[in-house]
Design a protein around this motif. Structure first.
Motif, short mmCIF file in Angstrom:
data_model
loop_
_atom_site.label_atom_id
_atom_site.label_comp_id
_atom_site.label_asym_id
_atom_site.label_seq_id
_atom_site.Cartn_x
_atom_site.Cartn_y
_atom_site.Cartn_z
N HIS A 190 11.60 11.03 46.19
CA HIS A 190 11.43 10.32 44.78
C HIS A 190 12.69 10.04 43.91
CE1 HIS A 190 7.47 12.40 45.57
NE2 HIS A 190 7.01 11.23 45.00
N PRO A 191 13.65 9.22 44.33
CA PRO A 191 14.93 9.04 43.77
C PRO A 191 14.99 8.54 42.68
CG PRO A 191 14.26 7.11 45.35
CD PRO A 191 13.36 8.18 45.45
N GLU A 192 13.82 8.06 42.09
CA GLU A 192 13.89 7.69 40.45
C GLU A 192 13.92 8.99 39.52
OE1 GLU A 192 9.63 8.77 41.86
OE2 GLU A 192 11.31 7.45 42.74
N VAL A 193 13.76 10.27 40.05
CA VAL A 193 14.04 11.42 39.16
C VAL A 193 15.50 11.65 38.99
CG1 VAL A 193 11.69 12.28 40.14
CG2 VAL A 193 13.79 13.01 41.10
N ALA A 194 16.41 10.84 39.45
CA ALA A 194 17.56 11.12 39.35
C ALA A 194 18.19 10.37 38.08
CB ALA A 194 18.44 10.46 40.61
N SER A 195 17.21 9.83 37.40
CA SER A 195 17.56 9.10 36.10
C SER A 195 16.61 9.64 34.94
CB SER A 195 17.56 7.74 36.10
OG SER A 195 17.71 6.85 34.83
N ASP A 201 8.99 9.41 33.63
CA ASP A 201 7.78 8.51 33.77
C ASP A 201 7.28 8.85 35.18
OD1 ASP A 201 7.99 7.00 31.64
OD2 ASP A 201 9.01 5.32 32.62
N GLY A 202 7.83 10.07 35.68
CA GLY A 202 7.22 10.77 37.05
C GLY A 202 6.09 11.65 36.68
N GLN A 275 20.53 28.85 46.77
CA GLN A 275 20.02 29.02 48.16
C GLN A 275 19.69 27.68 48.64
OE1 GLN A 275 16.52 31.28 47.54
NE2 GLN A 275 17.63 33.42 47.36
N GLY A 276 19.80 26.55 47.62
CA GLY A 276 19.45 24.91 48.05
C GLY A 276 18.07 24.84 48.03
N ARG A 277 17.30 25.88 47.52
CA ARG A 277 15.69 25.64 47.65
C ARG A 277 15.41 24.61 46.40
NH1 ARG A 277 12.30 30.71 47.80
NH2 ARG A 277 10.82 29.37 48.44
N LEU A 278 16.37 24.50 45.38
CA LEU A 278 15.95 23.66 44.14
C LEU A 278 17.22 23.05 43.94
CD1 LEU A 278 14.05 25.98 41.61
CD2 LEU A 278 13.14 24.18 43.07
N VAL A 279 17.09 21.78 43.23
CA VAL A 279 18.28 21.14 42.93
C VAL A 279 18.11 20.70 41.46
CG1 VAL A 279 19.11 20.43 45.25
CG2 VAL A 279 17.36 18.99 43.84
N ARG A 280 19.37 20.25 41.01
CA ARG A 280 19.17 19.52 39.42
C ARG A 280 19.09 18.19 39.66
NH1 ARG A 280 23.01 22.87 35.41
NH2 ARG A 280 22.32 21.05 33.98
N PRO A 281 18.29 17.24 39.33
CA PRO A 281 18.42 15.83 39.75
C PRO A 281 19.16 15.09 38.63
CG PRO A 281 16.06 16.39 39.00
CD PRO A 281 16.84 17.89 39.12
N VAL A 282 19.16 15.54 37.47
CA VAL A 282 20.25 15.01 36.54
C VAL A 282 21.19 16.37 36.06
CG1 VAL A 282 18.45 13.21 36.07
CG2 VAL A 282 18.32 15.41 34.85
N ASN A 283 22.07 15.69 35.30
CA ASN A 283 23.06 16.54 34.68
C ASN A 283 22.53 17.24 33.34
OD1 ASN A 283 24.96 16.51 37.03
ND2 ASN A 283 25.98 14.72 36.00
N GLU A 284 21.84 16.55 32.76
CA GLU A 284 21.41 16.80 31.15
C GLU A 284 20.81 17.95 31.29
OE1 GLU A 284 21.86 12.20 31.34
OE2 GLU A 284 21.06 13.87 32.67
N GLN A 285 21.07 18.63 30.00
CA GLN A 285 20.55 19.98 29.90
C GLN A 285 20.42 20.40 28.37
OE1 GLN A 285 22.79 23.10 31.91
NE2 GLN A 285 24.17 23.15 30.18
N ILE A 286 19.91 21.30 27.86
CA ILE A 286 20.11 21.85 26.71
C ILE A 286 20.25 23.35 26.71
CG2 ILE A 286 18.27 20.02 25.56
CD1 ILE A 286 16.29 22.12 25.45
#
Length: 324
Positions: A190-195, A201-202, A275-286
């Motif tokens: 789902h490459p759309e989650v990188a934005s 909308d996902g 561990q690489g089991r999760l990633v952050r698809p975008v850099n934004e955070q609070i």
């Protein structure tokens, strides 16, 4: 003036424990000679103790035929109760003797949320136990820190509240960092989650506030997106579902099984990111700079060696986030 203690009728009515012990041995072997040998006394002593017990109860406990004996119905009832009681007493005595023979141990009771327990504590506690084999931890989890079971007084709380009850001191630890998370596979499929625009909308896995009012301020997808100038109301009508749950451990399991994108609290998911089991698809955070996580501890623990060792270990886990 001393008020005399009333007689304890239960203890007064109790038969002699020596007589009961002789009876249990005789009932176990159904042989007075073997019972005497097992207790290192004479057969005459066994017979005398059993007669005393039968006189006390007012009924025969054995029927005697030559050298063999059998339990009467009353004897069977009494043997079942007496054998279990003696077993409990023997086990308690053994446990006390073992405890006295061990080096002194200290137990600390720690109270935290279920998510902190499962996602933070579980992976790090082996290092604490390895370095502190003489300290036992009793971990209590709750979503409502203000309403614990009566009589429960933890030595430490790990919470977002700086004050919970009288008699506790607090150490401020770190701020919350909150950002989207998914699996590498989900991001690939789902490459759309990188934005952010298309992520909104996902398929979103959302943490709801129900039952969590005592944890701290609540951040869900609606709050998080609004802090980035976006709204869930802008999702198209045909957008995938938003799944809501108040169990953060469940949401993490769903993320790990490639079911969508959730918000990750940095301190809870950092080991999964490493561990690489999760990633952050975008850099934004609070970052919630106005609030902290706290280590609260009972005032009387301040000079306790076991507590100090736990505190040093615990705060050392946050070298970059620790603020006090």
């Amino acid at each position: 003036m001393t008020i005399p203690t009333a007689p304890d009728q239960t203890l007064i009515r109790m038969p002699s424990l020596r007589a009961v012990r002789s009876f249990v041995a005789a009932a176990k072997y159904l042989n007075f000679t073997r019972a005497a040998e097992s207790l290192c006394v004479t057969q005459a002593a066994i017979s005398r103790q059993i007669r005393e017990l039968e006189d006390h109860l007012g009924t025969p406990l054995f029927t005697r035929t030559g050298r063999s004996v059998e339990l009467t119905p009353a004897g069977s009832i009494f043997f079942d109760a007496a054998q279990l009681s003696f077993l409990n007493i023997a086990q308690a005595a053994d446990r006390i003797r073992r405890e006295q023979a061990r080096p002194a141990r200290r137990q600390l009771t720690v109270c935290c949320s279920p998510a902190f327990s499962a996602l933070w504590m579980a992976s790090r506690l082996p290092s604490f136990f390895s370095a502190n084999p003489d300290i036992d931890l009793n971990l209590v989890t709750t979503q409502n820190f203000l309403s614990l079971d009566p009589g429960l007084k933890p030595d430490l709380f790990i919470t977002k509240m700086s004050r919970l009850r009288e008699g506790y001191l607090s150490v401020a630890l770190f701020h919350d960092e909150i950002f989207p998370i998914c699996t590498p596979r989900y991001l690939r499929d789902h490459p759309e989650v990188a934005s952010l625009d298309t992520m909104r909308d996902g398929t979103l896995l959302n943490l709801t506030p129900y039952g969590r009012s005592q944890v701290a301020e609540h951040v869900d997808w609606s709050v998080w997106l609004s802090m980035h100038g976006m709204s869930l109301d802008q999702r198209p009508a045909d957008a995938p579902h938003v799944f809501n749950a108040n169990d953060y451990n469940l949401l993490i399991e769903m993320v790990l099984s490639d079911q969508g994108v959730a918000l990750g609290w940095g301190h809870l998911v950092e080991h999964l990111l490493r561990q690489g089991r999760l990633v952050r698809p975008v850099n934004e955070q609070i970052v919630l700079n106005d609030t902290h996580h706290y280590l609260l501890y009972r005032e009387e623990c301040e000079n306790d060696e076991a507590f100090e060792r736990f505190k040093r270990w615990f705060t050392a886990q946050f070298p970059e986030r620790q603020v006090a």
